[in-house]
Design a protein around this motif. Structure first.
Motif, PDB file in Angstrom:
ATOM      1  N   ILE A  54      39.862  57.068  10.437  1.00 34.68           N
ATOM      2  CA  ILE A  54      38.534  57.675  10.321  1.00 34.68           C
ATOM      3  C   ILE A  54      37.690  57.250  11.517  1.00 34.68           C
ATOM      4  O   ILE A  54      37.480  56.051  11.734  1.00 34.68           O
ATOM      5  N   TYR A  85      40.939  61.688  11.316  1.00 30.33           N
ATOM      6  CA  TYR A  85      39.807  62.386  10.696  1.00 30.33           C
ATOM      7  C   TYR A  85      38.601  62.181  11.595  1.00 30.33           C
ATOM      8  O   TYR A  85      38.083  61.075  11.707  1.00 30.33           O
ATOM      9  N   ALA A 127      32.290  58.519   4.843  1.00 25.39           N
ATOM     10  CA  ALA A 127      33.686  58.151   4.577  1.00 25.39           C
ATOM     11  C   ALA A 127      33.924  58.045   3.068  1.00 25.39           C
ATOM     12  O   ALA A 127      34.964  58.466   2.564  1.00 25.39           O
ATOM     13  N   THR A 128      32.951  57.508   2.339  1.00 29.61           N
ATOM     14  CA  THR A 128      33.082  57.417   0.876  1.00 29.61           C
ATOM     15  C   THR A 128      33.281  58.816   0.291  1.00 29.61           C
ATOM     16  O   THR A 128      34.200  59.051  -0.508  1.00 29.61           O
ATOM     17  N   ILE A 131      36.728  60.395   1.420  1.00 24.75           N
ATOM     18  CA  ILE A 131      37.897  59.817   0.739  1.00 24.75           C
ATOM     19  C   ILE A 131      37.978  60.394  -0.672  1.00 24.75           C
ATOM     20  O   ILE A 131      39.039  60.818  -1.129  1.00 24.75           O
ATOM     21  N   ASP A 132      36.834  60.431  -1.334  1.00 23.77           N
ATOM     22  CA  ASP A 132      36.765  60.976  -2.687  1.00 23.77           C
ATOM     23  C   ASP A 132      37.254  62.418  -2.757  1.00 23.77           C
ATOM     24  O   ASP A 132      38.053  62.771  -3.617  1.00 23.77           O
ATOM     25  N   ILE A 135      40.608  62.769   1.404  1.00 25.22           N
ATOM     26  CA  ILE A 135      41.592  61.870   2.018  1.00 25.22           C
ATOM     27  C   ILE A 135      42.465  61.162   0.983  1.00 25.22           C
ATOM     28  O   ILE A 135      43.643  60.889   1.217  1.00 25.22           O
ATOM     29  N   ARG A 136      41.894  60.916  -0.199  1.00 27.47           N
ATOM     30  CA  ARG A 136      42.640  60.243  -1.269  1.00 27.47           C
ATOM     31  C   ARG A 136      43.994  60.904  -1.553  1.00 27.47           C
ATOM     32  O   ARG A 136      44.983  60.216  -1.828  1.00 27.47           O
ATOM     33  N   VAL A 142      44.262  53.615   5.199  1.00 24.76           N
ATOM     34  CA  VAL A 142      43.093  54.118   5.939  1.00 24.76           C
ATOM     35  C   VAL A 142      42.647  53.079   6.954  1.00 24.76           C
ATOM     36  O   VAL A 142      42.582  51.888   6.627  1.00 24.76           O
ATOM     37  N   LEU A 210      44.517  52.726   0.801  1.00 22.52           N
ATOM     38  CA  LEU A 210      43.427  53.676   0.598  1.00 22.52           C
ATOM     39  C   LEU A 210      42.430  53.203  -0.463  1.00 22.52           C
ATOM     40  O   LEU A 210      41.227  53.200  -0.224  1.00 22.52           O
ATOM     41  N   GLU A 211      42.913  52.773  -1.620  1.00 24.29           N
ATOM     42  CA  GLU A 211      41.970  52.414  -2.697  1.00 24.29           C
ATOM     43  C   GLU A 211      41.183  51.152  -2.363  1.00 24.29           C
ATOM     44  O   GLU A 211      40.009  51.042  -2.704  1.00 24.29           O
ATOM     45  N   TYR A 214      38.631  52.206   0.094  1.00 29.36           N
ATOM     46  CA  TYR A 214      37.595  52.997  -0.578  1.00 29.36           C
ATOM     47  C   TYR A 214      36.571  52.067  -1.235  1.00 29.36           C
ATOM     48  O   TYR A 214      35.357  52.233  -1.077  1.00 29.36           O
TER      49      TYR A 214
END
Ligand SMILES: CC(=O)N[C@H]1[C@@H](OP(=O)(O)OP(=O)(O)OC[C@H]2O[C@@H](n3ccc(=O)[nH]c3=O)[C@H](O)[C@@H]2O)O[C@H](CO)[C@H](O)[C@@H]1O
Ligand SMILES: [Mn+2]
Length: 291
Positions: A54, A85, A127-128, A131-132, A135-136, A142, A210-211, A214
């Motif tokens: 990102i 991204y 980004a939040t 991802i939601d 990207i998730r 990430v 990722l998580e 996030y």
């Protein structure tokens, strides 16, 4: 990893002795010479992770995109699946770069800004959301990175873990934690008392599952929103919130300053390779506001 792979036998006695390569919570501290790229790649290739990078290029920062992507293709996670991204307010200024197989660019639009502080902090918000919403379902790992950077040497799978953070080149040898540029005003959510702290991490390169990423990106976003309500902005914006989080939630890998050096600092003895270098830039020229 695969059977029959040829690589040097690892030694129990030999290794880097000039630097510490483990933290006091037993996480690897990664330097050139502490891993064998052949072994590392073989381990991670088996999982063949999808890696998201990102980056933000808002306002005049689009000028950094070309070198970032071109050098990324040479040195960043070569032979792995990577999606860049790119968050920008100037879609038309995203250069066309030939990418290797399995790699692509996804452009996301964000608003322009009149304060650079709003861009650097805004990264956490956008980004939040991204991802939601997207990207998730497209990535396993990430990375968040500054765009004013060029890759110079292998930046590979040895950097992957649940949560990996990079030592800031300016403070990695600072003996006294009181001298870290943490946020020191108790009114800010990013406050760290003078007698606490492990390392000072840069916000220009960090990554993980990722998580986990996030959770951390969202944390920085939410903490900065509380600060904003209280009319305070952390000393180093999201970097201050990141450092606070990582003090109480230790990273699972710490990457040495090799992972983010810069064009204008002298190279030290212990830094054997420079994996990313920050480009020397004229702040007054590229930023929308001065202070
Ligand atoms: C080496 C290091 O520790 N870097 C940190 C330091 O960076 P820098 O002083 O290098 O900040 P910077 O100007 O590179 O800004 C950070 C990033 O935000 C984006 N950007 C910024 C302004 C703008 O008008 N348009 C735009 O797109 C761009 O991706 C840029 O690379 O301080 C910043 C905020 O305090 C961030 O914490 C950076 O991660
Ligand atoms: Mn930067």
């Amino acid at each position: 990893m695969e059977k029959g792979l040829k690589y040097d036998k690892p030694s129990v006695m030999k290794g880097r002795t000039d630097v510490n390569s483990i933290t006091n919570w037993n996480a690897p501290l990664v330097w050139e010479g502490t891993f064998d790229p052949v072994v590392i790649d073989s381990i991670y290739k088996k999982m063949d992770p999808r890696i998201a990078v990102i980056v933000f290029a808002v306002g005049k920062y689009t000028r950094f995109l070309k070198a970032f992507i071109e050098t990324g293709e040479k040195y960043f996670m070569v032979d792995f699946r990577v999606t860049y991204y790119i968050f920008t307010d100037h879609e038309d200024e995203v250069p066309k770069v030939q990418l290797a197989a399995g790699r692509k660019i996804t452009i996301l639009t964000v608003p322009s800004a009149t304060r650079w502080q709003d861009v650097v902090l805004g990264r956490m918000k956008w980004a939040t959301i991204a991802i939601d919403q997207q990207i998730r379902s497209e990535a396993d790992y990430v990375f968040m990175m500054d765009i004013d950077s060029t890759f110079r040497y292998r930046f590979g799978a040895e950097s992957l873990s649940r949560l990996s953070a990079v030592l800031h080149r300016g403070y990695y040898k600072t003996p006294d934690r009181a001298n870290f540029p943490y946020e020191r005003r108790p009114q800010s959510q990013a406050y760290i008392p003078i007698d606490e702290g492990d390392y000072y991490y840069t916000a220009a390169v960090w990554g993980g599952y990722l998580e986990d990423m996030y959770t951390l990106v969202k944390y920085c976003y939410e903490q900065s929103k509380i600060d904003e309500k209280n009319n305070i902005e952390a000393a180093w914006q999201e970097e201050s919130h990141l450092n606070k989080y990582l003090l109480y939630n230790k990273p699972t890998k710490v990457l040495s300053a090799e992972y983010l050096w810069c064009d204008y600092d002298r190279i030290t003895e212990d830094v054997k390779v420079i994996r990313i270098s920050q480009i020397a830039k004229n702040y007054a020229e590229v930023r929308p506001n001065w202070n």
